[in-house]
Design a protein around this motif. Structure first.
Motif, PDB file in Angstrom:
ATOM      1  N   SER A 265       0.937  -1.213   0.053  1.00 50.03           N
ATOM      2  CA  SER A 265       0.162   0.035   0.044  1.00 50.03           C
ATOM      3  C   SER A 265       0.883   1.197  -0.021  1.00 50.03           C
ATOM      4  CB  SER A 265      -0.903  -0.069   1.448  1.00 50.03           C
ATOM      5  OG  SER A 265      -0.013   0.275   2.335  1.00 50.03           O
TER       6      SER A 265
ATOM      7  N   TYR B 230       3.258  12.115  -3.100  1.00 49.19           N
ATOM      8  CA  TYR B 230       3.117  11.674  -1.869  1.00 49.19           C
ATOM      9  C   TYR B 230       4.421  10.973  -1.027  1.00 49.19           C
ATOM     10  CZ  TYR B 230      -1.571  12.685  -2.685  1.00 49.19           C
ATOM     11  OH  TYR B 230      -2.605  13.466  -3.095  1.00 49.19           O
TER      12      TYR B 230
ATOM     13  N   LYS C 227       5.149   5.201   2.408  1.00 51.38           N
ATOM     14  CA  LYS C 227       5.307   6.211   3.013  1.00 51.38           C
ATOM     15  C   LYS C 227       5.895   6.210   4.383  1.00 51.38           C
ATOM     16  CE  LYS C 227       3.049  10.755   3.354  1.00 51.38           C
ATOM     17  NZ  LYS C 227       1.763  11.696   3.154  1.00 51.38           N
ATOM     18  N   LYS C 228       5.468   5.200   5.125  1.00 57.36           N
ATOM     19  CA  LYS C 228       5.658   4.904   6.615  1.00 57.36           C
ATOM     20  C   LYS C 228       7.235   4.399   6.484  1.00 57.36           C
ATOM     21  CE  LYS C 228       4.283   2.375  10.710  1.00 57.36           C
ATOM     22  NZ  LYS C 228       3.585   1.712  11.364  1.00 57.36           N
TER      23      LYS C 228
ATOM     24  N   LYS D 253       0.354   3.736   1.888  1.00 58.00           N
ATOM     25  CA  LYS D 253       0.576   4.044   3.041  1.00 58.00           C
ATOM     26  C   LYS D 253       1.755   3.504   3.873  1.00 58.00           C
ATOM     27  CE  LYS D 253      -1.945   4.237   7.560  1.00 58.00           C
ATOM     28  NZ  LYS D 253      -3.176   3.957   8.460  1.00 58.00           N
TER      29      LYS D 253
END
Length: 260
Positions: free
Chosen positions: A138, A170, A143-144, A140
């Motif tokens: 994902s 992003y 990005k983490k 997310k």
């Protein structure tokens, strides 16, 4: 660092790495203004080599004044950590590492995987290749990982225009074109960094190929696959082509054909 050459690995008929030919190939590419080399990655060869081949290659590269990248795929954590410590000791610049590959991976296991690898302290390029890992990571999670660990860039094998644009907006890291087949499309959305197998062939005019001739190659090939490039290079070697004029007095060499 815009263009990283995913160099093919010459081997002998017995399957062992041909170190003399590898050295001359590297010298040939340096002569043609290439100084960024990715070894064991993107060329479909990773699975063909034994543990000792990795250790031998990393030791071998220590004495070469080039920018060195090593690709790792489907290795156990224990073995990978040993390799990464050796990479750090021998001043490897960056690592290209696929997410962990086993049955039913998930966000937590992938996050822990990169968390452990980060402890070595070397910058990592994430090889985003869902078809091989069997799990769609994902945005997310990426990005983490980016925000928490020594994360340098993404090589996106999906090459979806929308996805690359999302990564640019992003994730805010370097995005590398993950497949020579999509060089033009990626350039149109200002993704100019490449990790290229095509760069093995006619490296001096790679930028021209990138800009103008990819459309032609796409007409004659269903896919710009490392298998084609390795076949071309092998034939040129066997025919003692002028392309390998720097390899005079070097025995004929071959490349692994691991992809089908």
């Amino acid at each position: 660092m815009n263009n990283i050459l995913a160099i093919v690995t010459p081997i002998k008929k017995n399957g062992k790495i041909d170190w003399n030919c590898l050295l001359y190939l590297i010298k040939f590419f340096i002569f043609n203004k290439i100084n960024n080399f990715l070894f064991f990655g993107t060329t479909g060869e990773n699975i063909n080599f034994y543990k000792k081949d990795y250790f031998n290659l990393i030791n071998y590269l220590f004495f070469l004044n080039i920018n060195k990248y090593i690709g790792f795929y489907n290795k156990t954590i224990k073995f990978l950590i040993k390799l990464l410590f050796l990479c750090k000791k021998h001043k490897i610049n960056f690592l290209l590492i696929s997410p962990i590959n086993y049955i039913l991976p998930n966000n937590i296991s992938i996050f822990k995987y990169y968390k452990i690898l980060n402890k070595i302290g070397l910058p990592i390029i994430l090889y985003f290749i869902p078809k091989r890992t069997g799990y769609k990571i994902s945005l997310k999670l990426i990005k983490k990982i980016k925000n928490n660990y020594f994360f340098f860039g993404i090589k996106n094998s999906n090459n979806l225009k929308k996805q690359n644009l999302i990564f640019k907006k992003y994730i805010k890291c370097f995005i590398f074109s993950g497949d020579d087949y999509y060089l033009i499309e990626n350039k149109n959305i200002k993704i100019k960094k490449t990790i290229s197998v095509l760069n093995n062939f006619l490296p001096k005019i790679f930028n021209y190929l990138n800009n103008n001739l990819i459309f032609f190659l796409k007409k004659i090939m269903l896919d710009i696959n490392p298998l084609y490039i390795k076949n071309i290079l092998t034939i040129l070697s066997l025919n003692n082509s002028n392309y390998f004029s720097l390899l005079i007095n070097i025995k004929k060499f071959f490349f692994t054909q691991s992809q089908t």
